[in-house]
Scaffold this motif. Structure first.
Motif, PDB file in Angstrom:
ATOM      1  N   UNK A   1      34.982  51.546  35.392  1.00 24.58           N
ATOM      2  CA  UNK A   1      33.513  50.514  35.288  1.00 24.58           C
ATOM      3  C   UNK A   1      33.548  49.315  34.658  1.00 24.58           C
ATOM      4  N   UNK A   2      34.901  48.940  34.074  1.00 23.35           N
ATOM      5  CA  UNK A   2      34.914  47.833  33.704  1.00 23.35           C
ATOM      6  C   UNK A   2      35.998  47.149  34.237  1.00 23.35           C
ATOM      7  N   UNK A   3      36.463  45.807  33.719  1.00 23.05           N
ATOM      8  CA  UNK A   3      37.330  44.926  34.359  1.00 23.05           C
ATOM      9  C   UNK A   3      38.818  45.294  33.818  1.00 23.05           C
ATOM     10  N   UNK A   4      39.688  45.755  34.994  1.00 23.33           N
ATOM     11  CA  UNK A   4      41.051  46.307  34.407  1.00 23.33           C
ATOM     12  C   UNK A   4      41.932  44.885  34.059  1.00 23.33           C
ATOM     13  N   UNK A   5      42.688  45.477  32.810  1.00 19.92           N
ATOM     14  CA  UNK A   5      43.589  44.194  32.373  1.00 19.92           C
ATOM     15  C   UNK A   5      44.845  44.162  33.255  1.00 19.92           C
ATOM     16  N   UNK A   6      45.081  45.338  33.992  1.00 21.55           N
ATOM     17  CA  UNK A   6      46.389  45.120  34.714  1.00 21.55           C
ATOM     18  C   UNK A   6      46.089  44.592  36.001  1.00 21.55           C
ATOM     19  N   UNK A   7      46.861  43.677  36.485  1.00 18.60           N
ATOM     20  CA  UNK A   7      46.629  43.120  37.939  1.00 18.60           C
ATOM     21  C   UNK A   7      46.934  43.963  39.061  1.00 18.60           C
ATOM     22  N   UNK A   8      48.030  45.072  38.668  1.00 19.26           N
ATOM     23  CA  UNK A   8      48.446  45.929  39.633  1.00 19.26           C
ATOM     24  C   UNK A   8      47.214  46.681  40.185  1.00 19.26           C
ATOM     25  N   UNK A   9      46.290  47.065  39.058  1.00 15.37           N
ATOM     26  CA  UNK A   9      45.164  47.833  39.287  1.00 15.37           C
ATOM     27  C   UNK A   9      44.226  46.898  40.268  1.00 15.37           C
ATOM     28  N   UNK A  10      44.090  45.626  39.768  1.00 12.96           N
ATOM     29  CA  UNK A  10      43.013  44.610  40.619  1.00 12.96           C
ATOM     30  C   UNK A  10      43.375  44.430  41.956  1.00 12.96           C
ATOM     31  N   UNK A  11      44.841  44.381  42.243  1.00 17.08           N
ATOM     32  CA  UNK A  11      45.233  44.117  43.461  1.00 17.08           C
ATOM     33  C   UNK A  11      44.894  45.123  44.669  1.00 17.08           C
ATOM     34  N   UNK A  12      44.945  46.717  44.049  1.00 19.63           N
ATOM     35  CA  UNK A  12      44.759  47.676  44.983  1.00 19.63           C
ATOM     36  C   UNK A  12      43.265  48.244  44.460  1.00 19.63           C
ATOM     37  N   UNK A  13      42.496  47.844  43.699  1.00 21.43           N
ATOM     38  CA  UNK A  13      41.363  48.276  43.629  1.00 21.43           C
ATOM     39  C   UNK A  13      40.339  48.469  44.598  1.00 21.43           C
ATOM     40  N   UNK A  14      39.793  49.327  45.084  1.00 25.61           N
ATOM     41  CA  UNK A  14      38.579  49.672  46.047  1.00 25.61           C
ATOM     42  C   UNK A  14      37.146  49.466  45.327  1.00 25.61           C
ATOM     43  N   UNK A  15      36.421  48.728  46.078  1.00 29.21           N
ATOM     44  CA  UNK A  15      35.017  48.500  45.458  1.00 29.21           C
ATOM     45  C   UNK A  15      34.015  49.952  45.651  1.00 29.21           C
ATOM     46  N   UNK A  16      33.412  50.223  44.597  1.00 24.85           N
ATOM     47  CA  UNK A  16      32.550  51.365  44.618  1.00 24.85           C
ATOM     48  C   UNK A  16      31.199  50.454  45.103  1.00 24.85           C
ATOM     49  N   UNK A  17      30.700  50.662  46.188  1.00 27.01           N
ATOM     50  CA  UNK A  17      29.128  49.860  46.515  1.00 27.01           C
ATOM     51  C   UNK A  17      28.044  50.743  46.226  1.00 27.01           C
TER      52      UNK A  17
END
Length: 208
Positions: free
Chosen positions: A136-152
């Protein structure tokens, strides 16, 4: 470059604190901080983009590719210098909340609300999911950001209603007003300005 998605960023630190540094005005003399956010989201170049609606030529599939193309065409989302298409996606409340926290925003100016008049329904990303974990927060790890799926979460649109002539908030369609108020709650900052077109007089003031 300090709080964003380095190295896919500009070379400067563009958080609100830079205004005090660059102008020589002490931070205690700043009463309000206005953040500018589109009613959807765009990105230029590479880097993580969880809500991206990939174009067909980039491997996107319908209906997402069509939605991205609509945002690009209706919003005229092309690079000024290169003419290259900007990457487009639904509003990302996770990023918006993070930007509000980092910059100490007191107000938001929401632009290009009129572009969303092209949609029956409108999605807003309220969280990310990665490897079975919800963020629910902005993750610091780029590895998470690159693989994150949006919850809409999905909201009803106001398709076909021309809002470019609206000059007060009350003149907007009910679903458009509800969308703005919904974003206020998700971002946690009052939306004090709403733009319904590119001209100066297409700006609705809501407390600014």
């Amino acid at each position: 470059i300090d709080h964003g998605t380095y190295p896919y960023v500009t070379s400067s630190s563009c958080c609100a604190g830079g205004a005090a540094t660059g102008s020589g005005v002490g931070p205690v003399n700043i009463d309000r901080v206005l953040g500018i956010q589109k009613a959807y989201i765009t990105r230029v170049g590479g880097g993580p983009f969880p809500t991206e609606l990939k174009y067909a030529e980039d491997g996107g599939q319908s209906p997402e590719a069509e939605e991205g193309e609509t945002l690009c065409q209706v919003g005229h989302e092309y690079g000024v210098t290169t003419g290259r298409k900007r990457r487009c996606g639904w509003f990302d409340a996770v990023i918006a909340r993070y930007a509000a926290d980092v910059n100490g925003l007191t107000d938001v100016a929401l632009t290009k609300l009129d572009v969303l008049s092209a949609f029956d329904t409108i999605k807003v990303c309220v969280a990310y999911e990665c490897n079975g974990e919800r963020y629910d927060y902005f993750p610091m790890q780029q590895s998470v950001l690159f693989h994150a799926k949006p919850v809409y979460e999905e909201l009803p649109g106001w398709k076909g209603e021309d809002i470019t002539a609206c000059r007060t908030f009350d003149e907007l369609p009910e679903n458009a007003k509800s969308y703005v108020e919904y974003l206020e709650k998700k971002v946690g900052v009052p939306i004090s300005i709403v733009a319904v077109g590119p001209d100066r007089d297409q700006t609705i003031m809501r407390g600014w």
